[in-house]
Design an enzyme around this catalytic site. Structure first.
Site, PDB file in Angstrom:
ATOM      1  CG  ASP A 186       6.786 -23.551   7.221  1.00 50.40           C
ATOM      2  OD1 ASP A 186       5.757 -22.920   7.496  1.00 50.40           O
ATOM      3  OD2 ASP A 186       7.317 -24.352   8.019  1.00 50.40           O
ATOM      4  CG  ASP A 190       9.855 -22.786  10.944  1.00 48.53           C
ATOM      5  OD1 ASP A 190       8.981 -23.278  11.681  1.00 48.53           O
ATOM      6  OD2 ASP A 190      10.997 -23.270  10.834  1.00 48.53           O
ATOM      7  CG  HIS A 198      12.136 -20.959  14.673  1.00 55.49           C
ATOM      8  ND1 HIS A 198      11.060 -21.637  15.176  1.00 55.49           N
ATOM      9  CD2 HIS A 198      12.602 -21.720  13.635  1.00 55.49           C
ATOM     10  CE1 HIS A 198      10.881 -22.752  14.486  1.00 55.49           C
ATOM     11  NE2 HIS A 198      11.797 -22.826  13.536  1.00 55.49           N
ATOM     12  CB  SER A 256      14.630 -26.485  15.984  1.00 55.36           C
ATOM     13  OG  SER A 256      14.731 -25.234  15.319  1.00 55.36           O
ATOM     14  CG  HIS A 276      15.440 -22.606  10.317  1.00 55.98           C
ATOM     15  ND1 HIS A 276      16.013 -23.494  11.206  1.00 55.98           N
ATOM     16  CD2 HIS A 276      14.101 -22.781  10.440  1.00 55.98           C
ATOM     17  CE1 HIS A 276      15.064 -24.173  11.823  1.00 55.98           C
ATOM     18  NE2 HIS A 276      13.884 -23.758  11.386  1.00 55.98           N
ATOM     19  CE  LYS A 332       5.259 -24.269  10.438  1.00 53.86           C
ATOM     20  NZ  LYS A 332       6.650 -24.657  10.714  1.00 53.86           N
ATOM     21  CD  GLU A 374      10.854 -27.622  15.523  1.00 50.33           C
ATOM     22  OE1 GLU A 374      10.169 -26.571  15.421  1.00 50.33           O
ATOM     23  OE2 GLU A 374      11.958 -27.755  14.979  1.00 50.33           O
ATOM     24  CB  ALA A 389      10.784 -29.555   3.898  1.00 49.50           C
ATOM     25  CB  CYS A 417       6.786 -27.908   8.100  1.00 48.69           C
ATOM     26  SG  CYS A 417       7.920 -27.493   9.441  1.00 48.69           S
TER      27      CYS A 417
HETATM   28  C1  VGL Z   1      11.036 -26.900   8.667  1.00 47.11           C
HETATM   29  C2  VGL Z   1      13.007 -27.751   9.470  1.00 47.11           C
HETATM   30  C3  VGL Z   1      12.972 -26.901  10.542  1.00 47.11           C
HETATM   31  C4  VGL Z   1       9.974 -26.911   7.611  1.00 47.11           C
HETATM   32  C5  VGL Z   1      10.983 -26.039   9.735  1.00 47.11           C
HETATM   33  O1  VGL Z   1       9.300 -25.881   7.415  1.00 47.11           O
HETATM   34  O2  VGL Z   1       9.789 -27.963   6.946  1.00 47.11           O
HETATM   35  N1  VGL Z   1      12.037 -27.768   8.541  1.00 47.11           N
HETATM   36  N2  VGL Z   1      11.952 -26.044  10.661  1.00 47.11           N
HETATM   37 ZN    ZN Z   2      12.044 -24.383  12.023  1.00 45.42          ZN
END
Ligand code: VGL
Ligand code: ZN
Length: 189
Positions: free
Chosen positions: A13, A55, A57, A63, A74, A99, A106, A134, A138
């Site tokens: 990510d 990510d 979405h 989320s 995001h 994903k 989620e 992060a 993730c």
């Molecule tokens: C993530 C928060 C929401 C990540 C993804 O990639 O760590 N964090 N969606």
């Molecule tokens: Zn996300």
């Protein structure tokens, strides 16, 4: 630690929304990009495989704050914020894993709802080197699933950043507890 074609670099990510100026900015997220470029270079040279998760979405993802989720909007599929960081130097061959594509589900882990595990197994992959964003969200969930799937996992400590200090500390404890080796460029390949 000699890298072979049974090894994978999995970059989690590293997208604009998680970097400087993004809607869900991770502190120092941009700083890992030059390091990841060096990991990419070393792994590709040694014929290892490069995977990038993202990510991805829908507008109404579960989320998001608007649906009473924990995060601001995001990484909307096909938006600017969902693009990989522009300074990432991608090799000729790499695989993208999207994903969190279903509105109702989620998916922090790159294994959740994707064909990543079967894809890696069909390539006889044994070891995963995982870093990105992060650490405490993730990256953590991806590593836990990778262990469950039977892969040997290494955490790229210098090429990952997390959301919160407590979350990062807890993640480090958990990963060490599970026997995950921490790797940095100085001791890589
Ligand atoms: C993530 C928060 C929401 C990540 C993804 O990639 O760590 N964090 N969606
Ligand atoms: Zn996300």
């Amino acid at each position: 630690m000699k890298i072979t074609n049974e090894d994978v670099l999995l970059i989690v990510d590293v997208q604009k929304d998680f970097c400087q100026g993004g809607s869900l900015e991770v502190s120092e997220g941009d700083m890992i990009v030059p390091l990841l470029n060096e990991y990419i270079r070393r792994v590709s040279t040694a014929k290892g495989h490069i995977y990038l998760s993202r990510d991805w979405h829908p507008e109404n993802h579960v989320s998001f704050l608007e649906q009473n989720g924990p995060w601001p909007k995001h990484c909307i599929a096909n938006s600017k914020g969902a693009e990989f960081h522009e300074d990432l130097i991608l090799p000729d061959l790499f695989t993208v894993v999207s994903k969190g594509v279903d509105a109702d589900t989620e998916a922090y882990s790159a294994f959740q709802g994707t064909s990543l595990s079967s894809d890696l197994k069909s390539r006889s992959v044994k070891r995963l080197f995982v870093g990105g964003l992060a650490t405490d969200v993730c990256v953590k969930e991806t590593i836990l699933d990778a262990l469950e799937e039977g892969f040997v996992v290494y955490f790229l400590e210098d090429a990952s950043r997390g959301v919160s200090k407590d979350g990062i500390d807890e993640t480090y404890r958990l990963l060490r507890d599970k026997g995950v080796d921490f790797v940095s460029l100085e001791n890589f390949a």
